[in-house]
Design a protein around this motif. Sequence first.
Motif, PDB file in Angstrom:
ATOM      1  N   VAL A  47       0.852  -1.196   0.000  1.00 58.61           N
ATOM      2  CA  VAL A  47       0.000   0.000   0.000  1.00 58.61           C
ATOM      3  C   VAL A  47       0.888   1.246   0.000  1.00 58.61           C
ATOM      4  N   GLU A  48       0.255   2.417  -0.082  1.00 60.95           N
ATOM      5  CA  GLU A  48       0.972   3.691   0.065  1.00 60.95           C
ATOM      6  C   GLU A  48       0.848   4.143   1.523  1.00 60.95           C
ATOM      7  N   VAL A  49       1.774   4.985   1.954  1.00 58.79           N
ATOM      8  CA  VAL A  49       1.722   5.512   3.323  1.00 58.79           C
ATOM      9  C   VAL A  49       0.392   6.232   3.556  1.00 58.79           C
ATOM     10  N   GLU A  50      -0.103   6.924   2.514  1.00 61.40           N
ATOM     11  CA  GLU A  50      -1.385   7.642   2.608  1.00 61.40           C
ATOM     12  C   GLU A  50      -2.534   6.687   2.941  1.00 61.40           C
ATOM     13  N   ASP A  51      -2.452   5.459   2.426  1.00 63.05           N
ATOM     14  CA  ASP A  51      -3.499   4.460   2.698  1.00 63.05           C
ATOM     15  C   ASP A  51      -3.536   4.104   4.182  1.00 63.05           C
ATOM     16  N   ILE A  52      -2.360   4.055   4.804  1.00 64.76           N
ATOM     17  CA  ILE A  52      -2.277   3.720   6.235  1.00 64.76           C
ATOM     18  C   ILE A  52      -2.919   4.830   7.064  1.00 64.76           C
ATOM     19  N   LEU A  53      -2.602   6.073   6.718  1.00 64.17           N
ATOM     20  CA  LEU A  53      -3.194   7.215   7.432  1.00 64.17           C
ATOM     21  C   LEU A  53      -4.711   7.267   7.217  1.00 64.17           C
ATOM     22  N   ALA A  54      -5.120   6.928   5.995  1.00 64.54           N
ATOM     23  CA  ALA A  54      -6.559   6.925   5.681  1.00 64.54           C
ATOM     24  C   ALA A  54      -7.295   5.855   6.483  1.00 64.54           C
ATOM     25  N   LYS A  55      -6.632   4.716   6.714  1.00 61.98           N
ATOM     26  CA  LYS A  55      -7.251   3.626   7.480  1.00 61.98           C
ATOM     27  C   LYS A  55      -7.523   4.084   8.918  1.00 61.98           C
ATOM     28  N   ALA A  56      -6.542   4.783   9.516  1.00 63.22           N
ATOM     29  CA  ALA A  56      -6.715   5.286  10.887  1.00 63.22           C
ATOM     30  C   ALA A  56      -7.883   6.274  10.942  1.00 63.22           C
ATOM     31  N   LYS A  57      -7.931   7.160   9.955  1.00 58.78           N
ATOM     32  CA  LYS A  57      -8.985   8.184   9.901  1.00 58.78           C
ATOM     33  C   LYS A  57     -10.362   7.525   9.778  1.00 58.78           C
ATOM     34  N   GLU A  58     -10.413   6.519   8.911  1.00 59.89           N
ATOM     35  CA  GLU A  58     -11.664   5.782   8.669  1.00 59.89           C
ATOM     36  C   GLU A  58     -12.187   5.147   9.956  1.00 59.89           C
ATOM     37  N   LEU A  59     -11.260   4.674  10.792  1.00 62.46           N
ATOM     38  CA  LEU A  59     -11.633   4.025  12.055  1.00 62.46           C
ATOM     39  C   LEU A  59     -11.858   5.040  13.169  1.00 62.46           C
ATOM     40  N   GLY A  60     -11.586   6.325  12.870  1.00 64.18           N
ATOM     41  CA  GLY A  60     -11.753   7.370  13.882  1.00 64.18           C
ATOM     42  C   GLY A  60     -10.715   7.274  14.980  1.00 64.18           C
ATOM     43  N   GLN A  61      -9.514   6.797  14.628  1.00 59.16           N
ATOM     44  CA  GLN A  61      -8.440   6.612  15.614  1.00 59.16           C
ATOM     45  C   GLN A  61      -7.218   7.448  15.239  1.00 59.16           C
ATOM     46  N   GLU A  62      -6.409   7.757  16.264  1.00 61.19           N
ATOM     47  CA  GLU A  62      -5.145   8.439  15.986  1.00 61.19           C
ATOM     48  C   GLU A  62      -4.187   7.427  15.362  1.00 61.19           C
ATOM     49  N   PRO A  63      -3.431   7.837  14.340  1.00 61.49           N
ATOM     50  CA  PRO A  63      -2.544   6.886  13.663  1.00 61.49           C
ATOM     51  C   PRO A  63      -1.593   6.159  14.618  1.00 61.49           C
ATOM     52  N   VAL A  99       6.886  -5.307  22.871  1.00 58.45           N
ATOM     53  CA  VAL A  99       6.810  -4.566  24.142  1.00 58.45           C
ATOM     54  C   VAL A  99       6.326  -3.138  23.880  1.00 58.45           C
ATOM     55  N   LEU A 100       6.898  -2.500  22.863  1.00 54.90           N
ATOM     56  CA  LEU A 100       6.535  -1.116  22.532  1.00 54.90           C
ATOM     57  C   LEU A 100       5.079  -1.006  22.069  1.00 54.90           C
ATOM     58  N   MET A 101       4.671  -1.935  21.205  1.00 56.21           N
ATOM     59  CA  MET A 101       3.290  -1.890  20.704  1.00 56.21           C
ATOM     60  C   MET A 101       2.286  -2.008  21.846  1.00 56.21           C
ATOM     61  N   TYR A 102       2.559  -2.927  22.784  1.00 54.80           N
ATOM     62  CA  TYR A 102       1.614  -3.104  23.882  1.00 54.80           C
ATOM     63  C   TYR A 102       1.645  -1.951  24.875  1.00 54.80           C
ATOM     64  N   GLU A 103       2.779  -1.238  24.960  1.00 56.67           N
ATOM     65  CA  GLU A 103       2.819  -0.041  25.808  1.00 56.67           C
ATOM     66  C   GLU A 103       1.924   1.046  25.212  1.00 56.67           C
ATOM     67  N   VAL A 104       1.912   1.171  23.885  1.00 58.47           N
ATOM     68  CA  VAL A 104       1.012   2.122  23.218  1.00 58.47           C
ATOM     69  C   VAL A 104      -0.451   1.746  23.515  1.00 58.47           C
ATOM     70  N   VAL A 105      -0.751   0.456  23.391  1.00 58.83           N
ATOM     71  CA  VAL A 105      -2.118  -0.033  23.660  1.00 58.83           C
ATOM     72  C   VAL A 105      -2.509   0.296  25.106  1.00 58.83           C
ATOM     73  N   ARG A 106      -1.603   0.015  26.061  1.00 61.19           N
ATOM     74  CA  ARG A 106      -1.884   0.251  27.484  1.00 61.19           C
ATOM     75  C   ARG A 106      -2.214   1.731  27.733  1.00 61.19           C
ATOM     76  N   GLN A 107      -1.374   2.617  27.161  1.00 58.14           N
ATOM     77  CA  GLN A 107      -1.577   4.045  27.373  1.00 58.14           C
ATOM     78  C   GLN A 107      -2.883   4.531  26.736  1.00 58.14           C
ATOM     79  N   ARG A 108      -3.191   4.016  25.576  1.00 57.25           N
ATOM     80  CA  ARG A 108      -4.422   4.455  24.882  1.00 57.25           C
ATOM     81  C   ARG A 108      -5.673   3.957  25.617  1.00 57.25           C
TER      82      ARG A 108
END
Length: 248
Positions: free
Chosen positions: A82-98, A236-245
């Motif tokens: 995909v393009e990087v823009e597609d990744i950002l669009a996916k976050a927007k579509e889900l109403g989430q911060e990238p 470890v990093l991914m789950y720390e993001v999940v925990r904080q969110r």
Amino acid sequence: MEEDQEYIGGKHSVLEAIRAGRTINKIWIAENAQKQFAGPIVAEAKNLGILVQFTDKRKLDQMAEGLQHQGVVAQVAAYAYVEVEDILAKAKELGQEPFILILDEIEDPHNLGSILRTADCTGVHGVIIPKRRSVGLTATVSKTSAGAVEYVPVARVTNIAQTIEKLKEQGVWVAGTDVTAAQDVYRANFNMPIALVIGNEGKGVGRLIKEKCDFLVKLPMAGHVNSLNASVAAGVLMYEVVRQRKQS
């Protein structure tokens, strides 16, 4: 992957490819495969009109050389990046911060597969890899990811440093991992549009990429080995993001 076709192997990889709507030309199953093992694959393939052939296990060994195929191999269309823009669009579509991962020259397909598997579990919107000096979406990556490769968008870019600049322009903060960083991962704030940079298995994050990051974090180390496997550190990093969110 430049080829139009490739082979994937393993029950989970093939089932997820079918369920994700991937273009599959044909599936081969070992003649001695157990009914309960082959049944779900045959049923789903039949529903979609995908050709299934039972054959000698040795033929599968030749087709998917070096791959632990567990008695099932599928010929599929090569993965579409995909393009990087597609990744950002996916976050927007889900109403989430990238929530993005940037992999700086990960060379081991098992590491990439494991990272994609955890990325799927933690809700990462997409992964960015460089075109050069990095493993792409291969059959081994698919197998190690247990099918997650079908669900996590992957963008392949020419220049990671430039991509980081573009992400920053879109309001995404970029955090790099570095053993010499002053800030501990558990003291950092990831509760924002974030891209995590995971470094190469041996060299870590490159100097230029580190300089482009907004901030650097380190994982606390208490043992005798001074670095974690890339996929473990990423997890470890991914789950720390999940925990904080989840706490916000």
